[in-house]
Design an enzyme around this catalytic site. Structure first.
Site, mmCIF file in Angstrom:
data_model
loop_
_atom_site.group_PDB
_atom_site.id
_atom_site.type_symbol
_atom_site.label_atom_id
_atom_site.label_comp_id
_atom_site.label_asym_id
_atom_site.label_seq_id
_atom_site.Cartn_x
_atom_site.Cartn_y
_atom_site.Cartn_z
ATOM 1 N N SER A 157 -54.200 -17.517 -42.051
ATOM 2 C CA SER A 157 -53.261 -17.696 -40.935
ATOM 3 C C SER A 157 -51.824 -17.848 -41.448
ATOM 4 O O SER A 157 -51.592 -18.218 -42.607
ATOM 5 C CB SER A 157 -53.640 -18.937 -40.132
HETATM 6 N N1 SAM Z 1 -58.980 -21.162 -42.764
HETATM 7 C C1 SAM Z 1 -58.859 -19.855 -43.332
HETATM 8 C C2 SAM Z 1 -57.844 -19.773 -44.433
HETATM 9 O O1 SAM Z 1 -57.130 -20.761 -44.682
HETATM 10 O O2 SAM Z 1 -57.785 -18.717 -45.074
HETATM 11 C C3 SAM Z 1 -58.550 -18.814 -42.300
HETATM 12 C C4 SAM Z 1 -59.752 -18.235 -41.793
HETATM 13 S S1 SAM Z 1 -59.783 -16.854 -40.736
HETATM 14 C C5 SAM Z 1 -58.450 -17.019 -39.614
HETATM 15 C C6 SAM Z 1 -61.235 -17.354 -39.788
HETATM 16 C C7 SAM Z 1 -62.495 -17.461 -40.602
HETATM 17 O O3 SAM Z 1 -63.532 -17.939 -39.731
HETATM 18 C C8 SAM Z 1 -62.986 -16.145 -41.182
HETATM 19 O O4 SAM Z 1 -63.133 -16.277 -42.561
HETATM 20 C C9 SAM Z 1 -64.320 -15.925 -40.484
HETATM 21 O O5 SAM Z 1 -65.279 -15.274 -41.287
HETATM 22 C C10 SAM Z 1 -64.729 -17.347 -40.154
HETATM 23 N N2 SAM Z 1 -65.725 -17.495 -39.085
HETATM 24 C C11 SAM Z 1 -65.839 -16.815 -37.921
HETATM 25 N N3 SAM Z 1 -66.908 -17.263 -37.219
HETATM 26 C C12 SAM Z 1 -67.460 -18.269 -37.955
HETATM 27 C C13 SAM Z 1 -68.569 -19.141 -37.773
HETATM 28 N N4 SAM Z 1 -69.354 -19.094 -36.681
HETATM 29 N N5 SAM Z 1 -68.835 -20.037 -38.724
HETATM 30 C C14 SAM Z 1 -68.074 -20.132 -39.854
HETATM 31 N N6 SAM Z 1 -67.016 -19.329 -40.089
HETATM 32 C C15 SAM Z 1 -66.704 -18.416 -39.148
#
Ligand code: SAM
Length: 216
Positions: free
Chosen positions: A61
């Protein structure tokens, strides 16, 4: 590129624009090297206020969005935090800087990203963060209750398991709404156990994909 100077410049900008007001949040942004959490080819953009691709259709993000979430979370040292969506590990590292790495659990559904996030955290001194692979729409009951549940992917509503895994007075900070766009909500558990929900900033996170969220 002088990453340390770029980091200071980014933090000054976040403070000037009032995205960052809490000194704990400021110190975390000053401490965590964002260049270590982006793909090597994106290192020159590490301190631009932009989301960047991290593979598998996911993103790290924008710093201002993370700042908004961290300010809303009002974290203090010792708080027990569940982050949903490890991705690069950057957000987890910032949280770990404030509450202590051993107090952070981060869950990621894509195993390769979980592995990358875990190694980025270890390389930057946050090896104490627990990174697990799983469906964060179900929370992570094994380590509950949490003082804060921070979701970095957008859900259609607050999944029930998150409510059940919050400590008394705990808070959820999460993008809630459509697949294409959400509002950041802050839900605080009250003394009677109910959640008081406040709607904040409009935002656009990747979807939370899981049993209690969007289908794959
Ligand atoms: N916090 C992260 C960073 O600092 O890089 C940003 C992450 S990105 C915006 C959102 C993440 O949520 C992705 O890596 C995606 O694979 C994960 N995601 C989506 N659905 C999920 C779920 N049900 N459980 C765990 N992770 C999930």
């Amino acid at each position: 590129m002088d990453f340390a100077a770029e980091r200071t410049r980014m933090v000054e900008q976040l403070v000037r624009s009032r995205y960052v007001q809490d000194s704990r949040v400021r110190d975390a942004f000053l401490a965590v090297p964002r260049e270590a959490f982006v793909r090597p080819e994106d290192a020159d953009d590490a301190y631009a206020d932009l989301p960047l691709p991290i593979g598998r259709g996911q993103t790290i993000s924008a710093p201002s969005m993370i700042a908004i979430m961290l300010e809303e979370a009002r974290l203090a040292p010792g708080d027990h935090v569940l982050e949903i969506g490890t991705g690069s590990g950057y957000h987890a590292a910032l949280v770990a800087h404030i509450v202590g790495p051993e107090n952070v659990v981060s869950i990621e559904r894509i195993p390769r990203l979980a592995e990358w996030g875990r190694s980025n955290l270890a390389r930057t001194g946050y090896a104490g963060v627990t990174v697990v692979v799983g469906d964060g729409s179900l929370g992570y009951p094994e380590k509950a209750p949490y003082d804060c549940i921070l979701a970095t992917a957008g859900a259609p509503e607050i999944p029930d398991p998150w409510r059940h895994q919050l400590s008394s007075r705990g808070r959820i900070v999460a993008p809630i709404g459509l697949r294409s766009g959400q509002v950041l909500i802050v839900a605080t558990r009250k003394a009677d156990g109910n959640l008081e929900i406040r709607e904040g900033t409009p935002c656009a996170f990747v979807p939370l994909v899981g049993a209690r969220a969007w289908p794959d």
